[in-house]
Write a protein that holds these residues in place. Structure first.
Motif, short mmCIF file in Angstrom:
data_model
loop_
_atom_site.label_atom_id
_atom_site.label_comp_id
_atom_site.label_asym_id
_atom_site.label_seq_id
_atom_site.Cartn_x
_atom_site.Cartn_y
_atom_site.Cartn_z
N SER A 76 -2.89 -0.14 -7.13
CA SER A 76 -3.18 0.40 -8.09
C SER A 76 -3.08 -0.98 -9.81
O SER A 76 -1.66 -0.54 -9.85
CB SER A 76 -3.40 1.83 -8.07
OG SER A 76 -3.97 2.26 -9.97
N GLU A 77 -3.50 -0.36 -10.25
CA GLU A 77 -3.70 -1.02 -11.55
C GLU A 77 -4.43 -0.79 -12.68
O GLU A 77 -5.05 -1.19 -13.61
CB GLU A 77 -4.35 -2.50 -11.28
CG GLU A 77 -4.04 -3.93 -10.29
CD GLU A 77 -4.31 -4.89 -10.48
OE1 GLU A 77 -5.54 -5.05 -10.51
OE2 GLU A 77 -3.77 -6.43 -9.37
N HIS A 78 -4.17 0.43 -12.57
CA HIS A 78 -4.82 2.00 -13.21
C HIS A 78 -4.28 1.39 -14.69
O HIS A 78 -2.99 1.30 -14.56
CB HIS A 78 -4.83 2.95 -12.58
CG HIS A 78 -5.49 4.14 -13.90
ND1 HIS A 78 -7.27 4.15 -13.85
CD2 HIS A 78 -4.80 5.13 -14.15
CE1 HIS A 78 -6.96 5.02 -14.31
NE2 HIS A 78 -5.78 5.60 -14.94
N GLY A 79 -4.94 1.46 -15.74
CA GLY A 79 -4.30 0.82 -17.16
C GLY A 79 -3.79 0.02 -16.69
O GLY A 79 -3.15 -0.28 -18.55
N GLY A 80 -3.15 -1.32 -16.58
CA GLY A 80 -2.88 -2.15 -16.26
C GLY A 80 -1.04 -2.28 -16.10
O GLY A 80 -0.31 -2.77 -16.85
N ALA A 81 -0.75 -1.34 -15.44
CA ALA A 81 0.59 -0.71 -15.66
C ALA A 81 1.04 -0.74 -13.97
O ALA A 81 -0.05 -1.26 -12.99
CB ALA A 81 0.46 0.79 -15.80
N VAL A 82 2.30 -0.81 -14.06
CA VAL A 82 3.14 -0.63 -12.37
C VAL A 82 3.19 1.17 -11.67
O VAL A 82 3.62 0.85 -12.98
CB VAL A 82 4.42 -1.77 -12.37
CG1 VAL A 82 4.84 -1.06 -10.71
CG2 VAL A 82 3.81 -2.89 -12.72
N TRP A 83 2.40 0.99 -11.28
CA TRP A 83 2.60 2.15 -10.50
C TRP A 83 3.60 2.45 -9.12
O TRP A 83 3.81 1.24 -8.54
CB TRP A 83 1.43 2.98 -10.42
CG TRP A 83 0.42 2.81 -11.90
CD1 TRP A 83 -0.42 2.07 -12.15
CD2 TRP A 83 0.81 4.06 -12.32
NE1 TRP A 83 -0.53 2.57 -12.77
CE2 TRP A 83 -0.36 3.74 -13.43
CE3 TRP A 83 1.20 5.29 -12.15
CZ2 TRP A 83 -0.73 4.25 -14.20
CZ3 TRP A 83 0.62 5.57 -13.45
CH2 TRP A 83 -0.31 5.64 -14.35
N TYR A 84 4.21 3.12 -9.31
CA TYR A 84 4.85 3.43 -7.75
C TYR A 84 4.42 3.83 -7.10
O TYR A 84 4.20 5.71 -7.01
CB TYR A 84 6.44 3.45 -8.05
CG TYR A 84 7.49 2.66 -8.58
CD1 TYR A 84 7.78 1.18 -7.83
CD2 TYR A 84 7.31 2.19 -9.93
CE1 TYR A 84 8.47 0.32 -8.57
CE2 TYR A 84 7.80 1.19 -10.55
CZ TYR A 84 8.10 -0.02 -9.77
OH TYR A 84 8.89 -1.09 -9.87
N GLU A 85 4.03 4.48 -5.20
CA GLU A 85 3.97 5.60 -4.56
C GLU A 85 4.85 6.67 -4.18
O GLU A 85 5.82 6.03 -3.40
CB GLU A 85 2.83 4.25 -3.38
CG GLU A 85 1.82 3.66 -3.90
CD GLU A 85 0.64 3.29 -2.23
OE1 GLU A 85 1.72 3.91 -1.38
OE2 GLU A 85 0.49 2.56 -2.88
N MET A 86 4.64 7.91 -4.42
CA MET A 86 5.79 8.48 -3.97
C MET A 86 5.21 9.97 -2.67
O MET A 86 3.76 9.17 -2.86
CB MET A 86 6.20 9.14 -5.24
CG MET A 86 6.53 8.72 -6.55
SD MET A 86 8.34 7.53 -5.71
CE MET A 86 9.28 9.22 -6.08
N ARG A 87 5.86 10.00 -2.14
CA ARG A 87 5.72 10.84 -0.80
C ARG A 87 6.11 12.13 -0.67
O ARG A 87 7.91 11.63 -0.64
CB ARG A 87 5.07 9.97 0.85
CG ARG A 87 4.33 11.10 1.13
CD ARG A 87 4.23 10.18 2.68
NE ARG A 87 2.83 9.52 2.69
CZ ARG A 87 2.20 9.17 2.90
NH1 ARG A 87 1.30 10.34 2.81
NH2 ARG A 87 1.15 8.21 1.93
#
Length: 90
Positions: A76-87
């Motif tokens: 994801s590049e939502h909002g230009g941020a770096v996101w981490y997938e958590m489960r």
């Protein structure tokens, strides 16, 4: 997932959290943690496999305390941020 909400399935095996926000004046009072405990309990009671979410790096430790595991950087590049997938798997 943000751009394609039509992918949502109310009967899906996993519960997705799209956002948790606390007013800055109320942060540190345990409201987000209480909400997370409730969401986890409700999701378990619905027979789901677990929860998934994306978060910014500064929130990784917050979600880890509930048992979420970091699956790495999201596409994801939502909002230009770096996101981490958590489960969190039950």
């Amino acid at each position: 997932m943000y751009e394609h909400a039509d992918m949502h399935s109310k009967d899906g095996a996993w519960q997705m959290i799209f956002g948790v926000a606390t007013d800055p004046a109320e942060q540190g009072k345990g409201y987000a943690a209480a909400l997370m405990r409730r969401v986890i309990a409700d999701t378990k009671s619905q027979g789901k496999k677990g929860l998934v979410l994306t978060c910014k790096e500064r929130l990784l430790s917050f979600y880890r305390q509930f048992g979420y595991r970091n699956e790495g950087v999201s596409g994801s590049e939502h909002g230009g941020a770096v996101w981490y997938e958590m489960r969190l798997t039950f």
